[in-house]
Design an enzyme around this catalytic site. Structure first.
Site: not given
Length: 706
Positions: A72, A74
């Site tokens: 999880y 960016w």
């Protein structure tokens, strides 16, 4: 760019594959030495052989559900080298994995909104655009403000930053409801309502009460487009402004005046994602929708309700709604998942039952955690608890360019390239361009891109063709582009460096169609209408999320409220070693802002090293005094690389200033199991004596090699 350039060859780079000594010598298994042990550098072929064997052991002996595919975060701006996509494609190829659902950013809303309005996309992606707001909106009531620092980021990147210009040209009056005055740019003239943290719902209920008692609510809209208002109206009877004033700190007369102003103007009620990232975070979102429905302006241009303005660069944007090339991840044969913010519970409590959105689920027994492109020791809460959770699996694998805390708590750390060290296709949500991301620097040390690492593992596990389809990274870029469009050619696009995408359009939103004809265009709720009271949610029987918006007080209290929001100097924890991020530190640590009155009461001045603490832990920070905070509130941004000091006399301590040693690892509610990490209650004191050295930016001690 200052962060990118400095981090490219920073000493914190992972130079070569490294294996924790305890795992290397003793083999897989739970180990409380994670995060404290030293690492040994190991040749690529050796570490890949060992890792392939461990993956095979776990899936054969325990099943693929025993593999948790984290990632999880960016990660890279590129669409092909997107670490989460790469990891999930690989794990799906070898039989699947337990994954996560929803996000830390808006995981509470993503579960709630389908029950209330039937569609999360309609609220987040089809709200009034900034040009529409400029033309039609007369009053913006901004719960949580519109923080300009956040609008420069969108998953995948932003080519053209339009929101700051729209904010500078804003003509609507703004009511800023936030403990922080700078949750709205200084260029915007606004009235500041310095609400106590975690009390926005009480203010909304009092505003709704005023609309009812003064007959300012739109009964025709409520009858035609909504269900459940009478039950909510009965609940409002004692939620008057005097009641709310004692909770929120906003004077009752100001609440009454604001409600009247809202009813007299084209009003847009906005709620930032930060408000739902709290205990009982469903309530301010649901109450905001109910309040907007009472005004009868949902579906009108520039009116109604918006969620996420100032939380992300694409909310309110006019860019194209076009899916750009992406790497197919395949199908996961494993149907197990967890709500993303429950990672510590997963590891600590295998087999335990929990509630989620009307279901009773059970945490699977996780033996191997594989993380690439994320940093749970940034975005998760109660990091001392997370450290305990990370002692439980047999094996933890991390791909990382830098020695983050997640890497330091792993068993196998594989050096990954950064976006500057590989080729890719770049574009974000509603972005105006597709970017040809040329490689501009060679890989640092022995770093490899995630695709190359997974291709080597796939070959060892006998699934190379299924994973790679016989393509190199460059061949994948060409394939993805050509599958997406024929002209201009890939070669022309690559030479030009960018492709401008078709412009977006000012379209009718789902709510505009619904307003025009709720029978022909119903919402995807059970009733087809806005559910101010949801029989479905009420039927779940969750005391922490009843069937309509309610006031639920926070479960903890303390001398000061801490707001752990996003930083100005980096994206989350990415590139904390970079020059821009480091220049924002105070005394080499993350800056803690205090109101001067709170600082004076504790003998603190700007530049002091302070200890921020509660019963969960403590961290050191550099003090900055600022009257843009409501008294009784301190603000410490997230993202300083977690730097635990072992066996400190005062107890668990992060030397660098990570606020998630202070936040509670509790869900927003049993409905969403969302993240509640925006707030914590703390106290602050001057730190006396020699302060521990910040070690987070230096590689962990490694002795010898193999």
């Amino acid at each position: 760019m200052g962060n990118l350039a400095a981090a490219l060859d920073h000493p914190s780079r992972v130079a070569r594959p490294a294996v924790r000594r305890g795992w290397l010598e003793d083999g897989p298994g739970p180990d409380d030495r994670r995060g404290r042990d030293e690492f040994v550098e190991v040749p690529w072929d050796d570490v890949l052989d060992r890792l392939a064997a461990e993956l095979d052991r776990v899936r054969t002996r325990h099943g693929n559900q025993a593999i948790f595919g984290g990632s999880y975060g960016w990660a890279s701006a590129g669409r092909f080298h997107h670490a989460q996509s790469q990891l999930h494609r690989f794990l799906n190829t070898i039989g699947g994995f337990t994954g996560s659902r929803n996000t830390y950013s808006n995981g509470t809303s993503s579960v709630l909104l389908p029950h209330v309005v039937g569609d999360m996309h309609a609220v987040l992606r089809q709200a009034s655009t900034w040009p529409t707001i400029a033309e039609h909106t007369e009053l913006i009531v901004a719960f949580g403000g519109v923080p300009e620092k956040n609008v420069f980021v969108t998953p995948g990147g932003v080519t053209v930053h339009g929101t700051p210009g729209h904010l500078a040209r804003l003509r609507a009056r703004v009511a800023l409801v936030s403990p922080l005055r700078d949750d709205l740019p200084s260029t915007v003239d606004a009235r500041w309502y310095p609400v106590r943290p975690a009390t926005d719902t009480a203010l909304m209920l009092a505003l709704a009460h005023t609309l009812v008692v003064e007959g300012l609510h739109d009964r025709e809209f409520l009858a035609r487009y909504c269900v459940g208002f009478p039950e909510f109206e009965r609940y409002l009877r004692d939620k008057d402004p005097e009641w709310a004033a004692g909770i929120t700190g906003i004077p009752a007369a100001d609440i009454v005046a604001l409600a009247r102003e809202m009813a007299a103007n084209r009003t847009l009620i906005t709620v930032t994602w930060s408000l739902q990232r709290t205990e009982h975070g469903e309530q301010p979102v649901w109450a905001g929708i109910a309040l907007a429905a009472m005004l009868g302006q949902i579906g009108l241009p520039g009116g109604g309700f918006g969620h996420g303005y100032g939380s992300m660069g694409d909310v309110g944007d006019t860019g194209p709604e076009l899916r750009v090339p992406y790497l197919p991840q395949g199908v996961n044969p494993v149907d197990e998942f967890i709500p993303v913010a429950r990672i510590a519970d997963l590891l600590l409590h295998p087999g335990r039952k929990y509630d989620y959105n009307g279901e009773v689920r059970r945490y699977p027994d996780t033996r191997l955690v594989y993380w690439a492109g994320g940093n749970p020791f940034h975005h998760h809460q109660d990091l001392n608890r997370l450290r305990r959770a990370f002692t439980r699996p047999d094996t933890i694998v991390v791909h990382e360019p830098h020695w983050t805390a997640t890497a330091r708590h792993a068993d196998v750390v594989l050096p990954a390239t950064t976006a500057l060290e590989r080729e890719d296709l770049g574009s974000g949500r509603r972005d105006t361009h597709l970017i040809a991301m040329h490689r501009i620097a060679p890989p640092a040390g022995e770093a490899r891109d995630d695709y190359t690492i997974f291709a080597a593992l796939a070959a060892r596990l006998g699934v190379a063709e299924a994973f790679t389809e016989g393509r190199s990274p460059r061949e994948w870029l060409e394939h993805l582009y050509r599958s997406w469009r024929e002209e201009p050619t890939f070669d022309r696009f690559w030479a030009d460096g960018e492709l401008r995408l078709p412009p977006g359009r000012e379209h009718h939103t789902l709510f505009a169609d619904f307003r025009a004809d709720p029978v022909a265009h119903p919402l995807r709720t059970p009733s087809g209408r806005i559910e101010i009271t949801s029989a479905t949610v009420a039927g779940f029987g969750y005391p922490d999320c009843p069937g309509h918006p309610v006031w639920l007080p926070p479960s903890e209290s303390g001398p000061l409220w801490l707001i752990a929001n996003q930083p100005h100097t980096r994206l989350h924890s990415q590139l904390d070693a970079g020059d821009v991020s480091q220049a924002g530190k105070v005394a080499g640590r993350e800056r803690l802002r205090l109101n001067p009155a709170d600082a004076a009461a504790r003998g603190i001045t700007t530049g002091d090293v302070v200890r921020v603490f509660n019963t969960r832990g403590a961290c050191l920070a550099g003090a900055v005094l600022d009257d843009a905070l409501r008294p009784g509130v301190v603000q410490l941004p997230t993202g300083a690389w977690f730097d635990p000091v072992e066996d400190h006399p005062t107890g668990p301590l992060c030397a660098h200033g990570n606020p998630n040693v202070l936040t509670a690892d509790i869900p927003s509610s049993r409905l969403s199991q969302g993240c509640a990490g925006q707030h914590a209650t703390v106290d602050v004191e001057r730190f006396t004596g020699p302060a521990p050295r910040v070690r987070a930016l230096h590689p962990p001690l490694r002795k010898g090699s193999r």
